[in-house]
Design a protein around this motif. Structure first.
Motif, PDB file in Angstrom:
ATOM      1  N   PHE A 269       0.813  -1.220   0.000  1.00 35.46           N
ATOM      2  CA  PHE A 269       0.000   0.000   0.000  1.00 35.46           C
ATOM      3  C   PHE A 269       0.846   1.269   0.000  1.00 35.46           C
ATOM      4  O   PHE A 269       0.336   2.346  -0.333  1.00 35.46           O
ATOM      5  CB  PHE A 269      -0.963   0.002   1.193  1.00 35.46           C
ATOM      6  N   GLU A 270       2.135   1.165   0.311  1.00 39.46           N
ATOM      7  CA  GLU A 270       2.974   2.366   0.286  1.00 39.46           C
ATOM      8  C   GLU A 270       2.989   3.023  -1.093  1.00 39.46           C
ATOM      9  O   GLU A 270       3.254   4.216  -1.213  1.00 39.46           O
ATOM     10  CB  GLU A 270       4.405   2.054   0.746  1.00 39.46           C
ATOM     11  N   HIS A 271       2.669   2.252  -2.124  1.00 36.34           N
ATOM     12  CA  HIS A 271       2.606   2.802  -3.484  1.00 36.34           C
ATOM     13  C   HIS A 271       1.279   3.495  -3.765  1.00 36.34           C
ATOM     14  O   HIS A 271       1.118   4.124  -4.808  1.00 36.34           O
ATOM     15  CB  HIS A 271       2.820   1.686  -4.516  1.00 36.34           C
ATOM     16  N   LEU A 272       0.326   3.362  -2.844  1.00 35.95           N
ATOM     17  CA  LEU A 272      -1.012   3.924  -3.050  1.00 35.95           C
ATOM     18  C   LEU A 272      -1.438   4.837  -1.906  1.00 35.95           C
ATOM     19  O   LEU A 272      -2.631   4.993  -1.656  1.00 35.95           O
ATOM     20  CB  LEU A 272      -2.027   2.780  -3.189  1.00 35.95           C
ATOM     21  N   LEU A 273      -0.494   5.419  -1.194  1.00 39.06           N
ATOM     22  CA  LEU A 273      -0.839   6.225  -0.024  1.00 39.06           C
ATOM     23  C   LEU A 273      -1.803   7.359  -0.344  1.00 39.06           C
ATOM     24  O   LEU A 273      -2.610   7.749   0.502  1.00 39.06           O
ATOM     25  CB  LEU A 273       0.427   6.769   0.640  1.00 39.06           C
TER      26      LEU A 273
ATOM     27  N   ALA B 294      -3.888  -4.310   5.035  1.00 38.63           N
ATOM     28  CA  ALA B 294      -2.987  -3.617   4.120  1.00 38.63           C
ATOM     29  C   ALA B 294      -1.546  -3.841   4.568  1.00 38.63           C
ATOM     30  O   ALA B 294      -1.224  -3.674   5.744  1.00 38.63           O
ATOM     31  CB  ALA B 294      -3.305  -2.124   4.096  1.00 38.63           C
ATOM     32  N   THR B 295      -0.710  -4.236   3.622  1.00 35.75           N
ATOM     33  CA  THR B 295       0.717  -4.314   3.915  1.00 35.75           C
ATOM     34  C   THR B 295       1.362  -3.076   3.335  1.00 35.75           C
ATOM     35  O   THR B 295       0.981  -2.591   2.268  1.00 35.75           O
ATOM     36  CB  THR B 295       1.360  -5.576   3.297  1.00 35.75           C
ATOM     37  N   SER B 296       2.310  -2.536   4.076  1.00 38.69           N
ATOM     38  CA  SER B 296       2.952  -1.309   3.644  1.00 38.69           C
ATOM     39  C   SER B 296       4.267  -1.123   4.385  1.00 38.69           C
ATOM     40  O   SER B 296       4.390  -1.500   5.546  1.00 38.69           O
ATOM     41  CB  SER B 296       2.024  -0.124   3.932  1.00 38.69           C
ATOM     42  N   ARG B 297       5.216  -0.523   3.709  1.00 41.71           N
ATOM     43  CA  ARG B 297       6.475  -0.177   4.369  1.00 41.71           C
ATOM     44  C   ARG B 297       6.345   1.168   5.074  1.00 41.71           C
ATOM     45  O   ARG B 297       7.236   1.574   5.798  1.00 41.71           O
ATOM     46  CB  ARG B 297       7.617  -0.135   3.358  1.00 41.71           C
ATOM     47  N   SER B 298       5.239   1.842   4.847  1.00 40.12           N
ATOM     48  CA  SER B 298       4.942   3.102   5.524  1.00 40.12           C
ATOM     49  C   SER B 298       3.699   2.898   6.380  1.00 40.12           C
ATOM     50  O   SER B 298       2.796   2.171   5.983  1.00 40.12           O
ATOM     51  CB  SER B 298       4.652   4.209   4.506  1.00 40.12           C
ATOM     52  N   PRO B 299       3.623   3.557   7.537  1.00 38.27           N
ATOM     53  CA  PRO B 299       2.430   3.394   8.385  1.00 38.27           C
ATOM     54  C   PRO B 299       1.162   3.859   7.666  1.00 38.27           C
ATOM     55  O   PRO B 299       1.164   4.873   6.982  1.00 38.27           O
ATOM     56  CB  PRO B 299       2.721   4.291   9.586  1.00 38.27           C
ATOM     57  N   CYS B 300       0.103   3.102   7.807  1.00 37.96           N
ATOM     58  CA  CYS B 300      -1.194   3.482   7.237  1.00 37.96           C
ATOM     59  C   CYS B 300      -1.937   4.329   8.259  1.00 37.96           C
ATOM     60  O   CYS B 300      -1.828   4.103   9.456  1.00 37.96           O
ATOM     61  CB  CYS B 300      -2.010   2.239   6.907  1.00 37.96           C
ATOM     62  N   THR B 301      -2.683   5.289   7.775  1.00 39.59           N
ATOM     63  CA  THR B 301      -3.379   6.217   8.675  1.00 39.59           C
ATOM     64  C   THR B 301      -4.874   6.203   8.443  1.00 39.59           C
ATOM     65  O   THR B 301      -5.522   7.235   8.462  1.00 39.59           O
ATOM     66  CB  THR B 301      -2.833   7.644   8.488  1.00 39.59           C
ATOM     67  N   PHE B 302      -5.439   5.035   8.210  1.00 35.68           N
ATOM     68  CA  PHE B 302      -6.878   4.943   8.044  1.00 35.68           C
ATOM     69  C   PHE B 302      -7.550   5.235   9.372  1.00 35.68           C
ATOM     70  O   PHE B 302      -6.987   5.003  10.437  1.00 35.68           O
ATOM     71  CB  PHE B 302      -7.309   3.532   7.615  1.00 35.68           C
TER      72      PHE B 302
ATOM     73  N   ASN C 220      -1.803  -0.469  13.487  1.00 39.07           N
ATOM     74  CA  ASN C 220      -0.574  -0.833  12.791  1.00 39.07           C
ATOM     75  C   ASN C 220       0.169  -1.902  13.576  1.00 39.07           C
ATOM     76  O   ASN C 220       0.326  -1.795  14.790  1.00 39.07           O
ATOM     77  CB  ASN C 220       0.335   0.391  12.611  1.00 39.07           C
ATOM     78  N   PHE C 221       0.597  -2.923  12.876  1.00 40.31           N
ATOM     79  CA  PHE C 221       1.417  -3.971  13.459  1.00 40.31           C
ATOM     80  C   PHE C 221       2.764  -3.928  12.751  1.00 40.31           C
ATOM     81  O   PHE C 221       2.819  -4.079  11.532  1.00 40.31           O
ATOM     82  CB  PHE C 221       0.782  -5.352  13.252  1.00 40.31           C
ATOM     83  N   LEU C 222       3.799  -3.691  13.505  1.00 40.59           N
ATOM     84  CA  LEU C 222       5.127  -3.655  12.913  1.00 40.59           C
ATOM     85  C   LEU C 222       5.637  -5.070  12.708  1.00 40.59           C
ATOM     86  O   LEU C 222       5.499  -5.928  13.577  1.00 40.59           O
ATOM     87  CB  LEU C 222       6.089  -2.884  13.815  1.00 40.59           C
ATOM     88  N   SER C 223       6.205  -5.294  11.553  1.00 37.71           N
ATOM     89  CA  SER C 223       6.804  -6.581  11.227  1.00 37.71           C
ATOM     90  C   SER C 223       8.208  -6.281  10.710  1.00 37.71           C
ATOM     91  O   SER C 223       8.416  -6.138   9.507  1.00 37.71           O
ATOM     92  CB  SER C 223       5.971  -7.300  10.164  1.00 37.71           C
TER      93      SER C 223
END
Length: 134
Positions: A8-12, A32-40, A45-48
């Motif tokens: 999802f980092e490509h669709l922020l 949603a998987t993302s290298r950037s935190p999602c702000t929905f 957010n779960f850090l992996s």
């Protein structure tokens, strides 16, 4: 209903649209998987973090290699996809390279290992780097 959004980092810029979907669909869940935190709205957010992995330029002996969490995960998921798979001298460098190219990211490693079900011994080998573009 579950909506899966990978990378999802490509669709922020679409975050507001995703929030609208969440508001209008009370039974909708989003993964949603993302290298950037999602702000929905109402997101969690779960850090992996990346798993530890060996230096692909200096591959350790197979016995040591299997102690690295990234390699151990790859082997575990590879065995699930292709029973009988084992880490050995012939595939150690390729497994190390795959884990390194995937930056030790657990989901990426799981998906790459699952591809063994449909490919020859490994989806990548050190001599064919173009085949490793996941």
């Amino acid at each position: 209903m579950l909506l899966v959004l990978d990378n999802f980092e490509h669709l922020l810029q679409a975050a507001s649209t995703v929030t609208e979907l969440l508001v209008s669909g009370p039974n909708l869940k989003i993964l949603a998987t993302s290298r950037s935190p999602c702000t929905f709205t109402a997101s969690t957010n779960f850090l992996s973090p990346p798993l530890a992995l060996p230096d692909p330029l200096c591959v350790p002996p197979v016995q040591e290699l299997s102690q690295y969490p990234a390699v151990a995960l790859f082997v575990q998921r590879a065995v699930a996809a292709k029973p009988g798979f084992e880490l050995n001298l012939e595939n150690a460098a390729a497994v190390t390279e795959i884990c390194a190219r995937l930056d030790g990211l657990p989901l990426a490693i799981e998906l790459a290992a699952a591809r063994l079900k449909f490919s020859r011994p490994l989806p990548c080998s050190p001599g064919w780097p173009a085949a490793c573009n996941y």
